[in-house]
Design a protein around this motif. Structure first.
Motif, PDB file in Angstrom:
ATOM      1  N   HIS A 207      -5.450 -19.786 -25.031  1.00  0.00           N
ATOM      2  CA  HIS A 207      -5.856 -18.966 -26.249  1.00  0.00           C
ATOM      3  C   HIS A 207      -6.671 -18.649 -27.407  1.00  0.00           C
ATOM      4  CE1 HIS A 207      -1.914 -17.299 -24.177  1.00  0.00           C
ATOM      5  NE2 HIS A 207      -1.183 -17.767 -24.533  1.00  0.00           N
TER       6      HIS A 207
ATOM      7  N   SER B 208      -7.564 -10.755 -25.245  1.00  0.00           N
ATOM      8  CA  SER B 208      -7.014  -9.779 -23.678  1.00  0.00           C
ATOM      9  C   SER B 208      -6.772 -11.395 -22.187  1.00  0.00           C
ATOM     10  CB  SER B 208      -8.467  -9.343 -23.205  1.00  0.00           C
ATOM     11  OG  SER B 208      -9.533 -10.244 -22.532  1.00  0.00           O
ATOM     12  N   ALA B 209      -6.065 -10.811 -21.575  1.00  0.00           N
ATOM     13  CA  ALA B 209      -5.806 -11.900 -20.462  1.00  0.00           C
ATOM     14  C   ALA B 209      -6.973 -12.581 -20.148  1.00  0.00           C
ATOM     15  CB  ALA B 209      -4.797 -11.085 -19.614  1.00  0.00           C
TER      16      ALA B 209
ATOM     17  N   THR C 219       1.746  -9.465 -15.583  1.00  0.00           N
ATOM     18  CA  THR C 219       0.222 -10.415 -15.445  1.00  0.00           C
ATOM     19  C   THR C 219      -0.255 -10.812 -16.726  1.00  0.00           C
ATOM     20  OG1 THR C 219       1.466 -10.753 -13.149  1.00  0.00           O
ATOM     21  CG2 THR C 219      -0.813 -12.068 -13.933  1.00  0.00           C
ATOM     22  N   ARG C 220      -0.238  -9.529 -17.187  1.00  0.00           N
ATOM     23  CA  ARG C 220      -1.677  -9.407 -18.437  1.00  0.00           C
ATOM     24  C   ARG C 220      -0.896  -9.688 -19.596  1.00  0.00           C
ATOM     25  NH1 ARG C 220      -6.916  -7.524 -16.267  1.00  0.00           N
ATOM     26  NH2 ARG C 220      -6.494  -6.559 -14.960  1.00  0.00           N
ATOM     27  N   SER C 221       0.116  -8.971 -19.490  1.00  0.00           N
ATOM     28  CA  SER C 221       1.095  -9.318 -20.682  1.00  0.00           C
ATOM     29  C   SER C 221       2.011 -11.419 -21.334  1.00  0.00           C
ATOM     30  CB  SER C 221       2.140  -8.230 -20.753  1.00  0.00           C
ATOM     31  OG  SER C 221       3.187  -8.298 -21.907  1.00  0.00           O
TER      32      SER C 221
ATOM     33  N   ILE D 208       0.254 -13.646 -19.281  1.00  0.00           N
ATOM     34  CA  ILE D 208      -0.351 -14.510 -19.999  1.00  0.00           C
ATOM     35  C   ILE D 208      -1.165 -14.287 -21.409  1.00  0.00           C
ATOM     36  CG2 ILE D 208      -3.652 -14.901 -19.225  1.00  0.00           C
ATOM     37  CD1 ILE D 208      -2.781 -14.198 -16.511  1.00  0.00           C
ATOM     38  N   LEU D 209      -1.223 -13.317 -22.101  1.00  0.00           N
ATOM     39  CA  LEU D 209      -1.822 -13.497 -23.096  1.00  0.00           C
ATOM     40  C   LEU D 209      -0.455 -13.696 -23.775  1.00  0.00           C
ATOM     41  CD1 LEU D 209      -4.211 -11.844 -25.264  1.00  0.00           C
ATOM     42  CD2 LEU D 209      -2.776  -9.737 -24.912  1.00  0.00           C
TER      43      LEU D 209
END
Length: 127
Positions: A40, A50-51, A101-103, A105-106
């Motif tokens: 991160h 961003s992811a 999935t983006r959320s 990961i982020l």
């Protein structure tokens, strides 16, 4: 004459459909990665937002900084900064991963699988 036009139109349609199949994106392979706290953070310490940046940083940590997580696979595709820059572009495409999935990961540390194609990537959560 009508029959000849119908046959010709059918042949053109078949050729167009056939060429689309030949241009299908080819799967090169997959890898698994644990997104962890260090992924991160950019190499110079700022928090990534961003992811796509986080997944790219995971690969930088694997290849450049030799900081792998226990569950990280080594890939053959993202070994240089230029290749990781292209990877990030592919990750930013809408169909590369779902919003959930983006959320994940982020905002978390999920285990992901990345499917690598010639012209695209697909990311999915494993946990």
């Amino acid at each position: 004459m009508k029959t000849v036009r119908t046959i010709a139109a059918g042949l053109v349609a078949a050729l167009l459909l056939g060429s689309g199949a030949a241009q299908a994106d080819t799967l090169l392979g997959t890898y698994v990665a644990r997104i962890s706290e260090k992924d991160h953070l950019a190499s110079d310490g700022y928090v990534l937002d961003s992811a796509a940046q986080v997944v790219r940083q995971d690969r930088a940590n694997v290849h450049k900084h030799i900081q792998t997580d226990e569950e990280d696979d080594i890939d053959d595709w993202f070994t240089t900064n230029a290749k990781r820059a292209r990877f990030e572009q592919l990750l930013n495409k809408a169909d590369a991963m779902s919003n959930s999935t983006r959320s994940a990961i982020l905002h978390g540390e999920p285990l992901i699988e990345v499917q690598v194609y010639r012209q695209s990537v697909k990311v999915r959560l494993l946990d």
